[in-house]
Motif scaffolding. Structure first.
Motif, short mmCIF file in Angstrom:
data_model
loop_
_atom_site.label_atom_id
_atom_site.label_comp_id
_atom_site.label_asym_id
_atom_site.label_seq_id
_atom_site.Cartn_x
_atom_site.Cartn_y
_atom_site.Cartn_z
N ALA A 111 0.73 -0.87 0.25
CA ALA A 111 -0.33 -0.06 -0.22
C ALA A 111 1.27 1.16 0.30
N SER A 112 1.81 1.04 0.39
CA SER A 112 3.38 2.27 0.36
C SER A 112 3.23 3.04 -0.48
N LYS B 51 1.04 -3.27 4.82
CA LYS B 51 1.11 -2.21 4.96
C LYS B 51 0.43 -0.81 4.97
N TRP B 52 -1.15 -1.22 5.02
CA TRP B 52 -1.95 -0.68 4.89
C TRP B 52 -1.39 0.71 5.87
N GLU C 9 -2.11 7.62 1.95
CA GLU C 9 -4.16 7.73 0.74
C GLU C 9 -4.96 6.40 2.07
N LYS C 10 -5.34 7.47 3.05
CA LYS C 10 -6.21 7.31 3.67
C LYS C 10 -7.86 6.16 3.57
N LEU D 103 -4.28 -4.58 4.94
CA LEU D 103 -3.95 -5.36 6.35
C LEU D 103 -2.85 -4.69 6.62
N SER D 104 -1.99 -5.37 7.62
CA SER D 104 -1.02 -4.96 8.31
C SER D 104 -1.04 -5.82 8.51
N ALA D 105 0.18 -6.64 7.68
CA ALA D 105 0.74 -8.36 8.27
C ALA D 105 1.65 -8.14 9.22
#
Length: 438
Positions: free
Chosen positions: A272-273, A300-301, A306-307, A331-333
């Motif tokens: 996501a980044s 890596k949300w 962008e939120k 998600l954020s693993a």
């Protein structure tokens, strides 16, 4: 020697009635095939497969020509008799578009003398209007008759339901295989594939065992969640061209695709980044080309600029248009945030990939649709699963227009679901009277 605990089903018939097509249709559409074993001669092939959890050995014999003195036909007949002696059930396949021949009657006589359960399958019946052609074959003296199309996989489930009716379901140690889902994790290097895998099989889960992969550079992880056994196949990141040697680049692609072939569902991990990169599209395209159910995991949300999830979804859909059926999970693993939702999405994708819609229900639904435009759809049936594949019988000789195909896929999804899985449409021209030419 074959495993005597596995019931053997033998396909017999004259040459060129479609035995090999039927064999391939039955074994090729089932994902729990144990293995293939070519026969001693070219006229007999056997393969372990299953139907609704019932495992059996399917044997394809060469075309039988009774009392033929030529070497090859007589050897085929001898090999077929060996298979028949060990058979629990026999499928007698016959061509439904031809009249009953002397060869058909002779094979029928031999099968009656055999004294084993025989099911008559009248092949090449690819539309309801042709089913009446099958009735005359009752004169061969067999109680159970099924009109089928091996090529289009029509009515094969009904045939197999009957053939395997007395067979026992898998039990004991083999039972968990019916609830097993194989999942391949793919993506660019450093997008968080291994972190996601670790989060999903963390210490708070019941780790069953590491399972040796098909290659030396891969180790699968198996866990059980809510009674379902998930086997995760971690793949090496496919690197950008120019960042590694050509041979290594090719090897990474080959191995990733090999792992995907083993999987029921594919998790495509995005960063996501960084947003959707060109290489993401290439890698995701492999899963799409293999007709695998896909879940887009936006990792890596928490680090994304962008939120707004709605805007992020729109961006992903714009970049990966061909994966419009794939659900998206943010998600954020690293912190395991949002990871729990993945299991439900995997189950749904696996179930929908194997979903079947009865032919009658399909046609009732499509009677009220406006399809075209210059093409009239006369009949539709679902031929197979994984991926769900539908055969459309239409008028005219022109190929089905892309817009019509897309419309049909969208309507099927809207009415019957099939979330997360690709849908395949195959068009067939419905036979009709030839047009007069000047």
């Amino acid at each position: 020697m074959q495993d005597q605990k596995i019931p053997a089903v033998v396909i017999v018939g004259r040459p060129n009635v479609g035995k090999s097509t039927l064999f391939n249709a039955i074994t090729g559409t089932r994902r729990s095939i144990v293995g293939d074993e070519p026969g001693i001669t070219r006229d007999r092939i056997q393969c372990e497969t299953e139907h609704r959890g019932k495992r059996f050995l399917l044997i394809d014999t060469g075309g039988i020509v009774p009392h033929d003195d030529q070497l090859i036909p007589s050897e085929i007949f001898r090999q077929a008799r060996v298979a028949l002696d060990n058979a629990v059930h026999v499928i007698f396949l016959i061509d439904g578009r031809t009249e009953i021949t002397g060869g058909d009657r002779e094979i029928a006589r031999l099968l009656h003398q055999l004294g084993k359960p025989v099911t008559l399958a009248v092949n090449k019946i690819d539309a309801p209007v042709r089913e009446s052609l099958a009735a005359e074959f009752y004169s061969l003296g067999f109680e159970h008759l099924f009109a089928v199309s091996a090529e289009h996989r029509i009515n094969l489930d009904d045939l197999l339901d009957h053939v395997t009716g007395s067979f026992e379901r898998e039990s004991g140690e083999e039972q968990p295989k019916e609830r097993e889902v194989r999942v391949a994790i793919i993506g660019r290097p450093n997008v968080g594939k291994s972190t996601l895998l670790n989060a999903m099989v963390g210490s708070d889960r019941s780790i069953v065992s590491p399972v040796a992969g098909t290659t030396r550079d891969a180790v699968d992880e198996a866990i059980v969640v809510d009674g379902v056994r998930y086997v995760f196949i971690d793949t090496a990141g496919i690197r950008r061209k120019g960042k590694t040697k050509l041979m290594a680049e090719k090897l990474s692609v080959v191995m990733a695709r090999k792992h995907m072939e083993r999987a029921h569902v594919v998790l495509m991990v995005l960063d996501a980044s960084e947003g959707v990169m060109a290489l993401d599209g290439t890698i995701a395209g492999y899963a799409h080309e293999d007709n695998k159910p896909v879940i887009l995991c936006v990792n890596k949300w928490d680090a994304s600029k962008e939120k707004n999830k709605h805007k992020a979804v729109q961006m992903i859909r714009d970049e990966l248009k061909y994966l419009d059926y794939a659900p998206i999970a943010f998600l954020s693993a690293k912190s395991a945030t949002g990871v729990g939702q993945i299991f439900g999405l995997i189950r749904r994708a696996k179930e929908d990939g194997g979903k079947r819609v009865p032919t009658a229900e399909l046609n009732r639904f499509f009677e009220h649709l406006e399809t075209d435009l210059n093409t009239r759809i006369r009949y539709i049936t679902q031929a197979s699963v994984y991926p769900p594949t539908f055969i459309v019988f239409k008028d005219g000789t022109q190929p089905l227009h892309f817009s019509t195909e897309r419309y049909l896929v969208n309507q099927i999804r809207e009415r019957f679901g099939f979330a997360g899985t690709p849908i395949v449409i195959k068009a067939r021209t419905k036979p009709g009277k030839p047009k007069k030419t000047k």
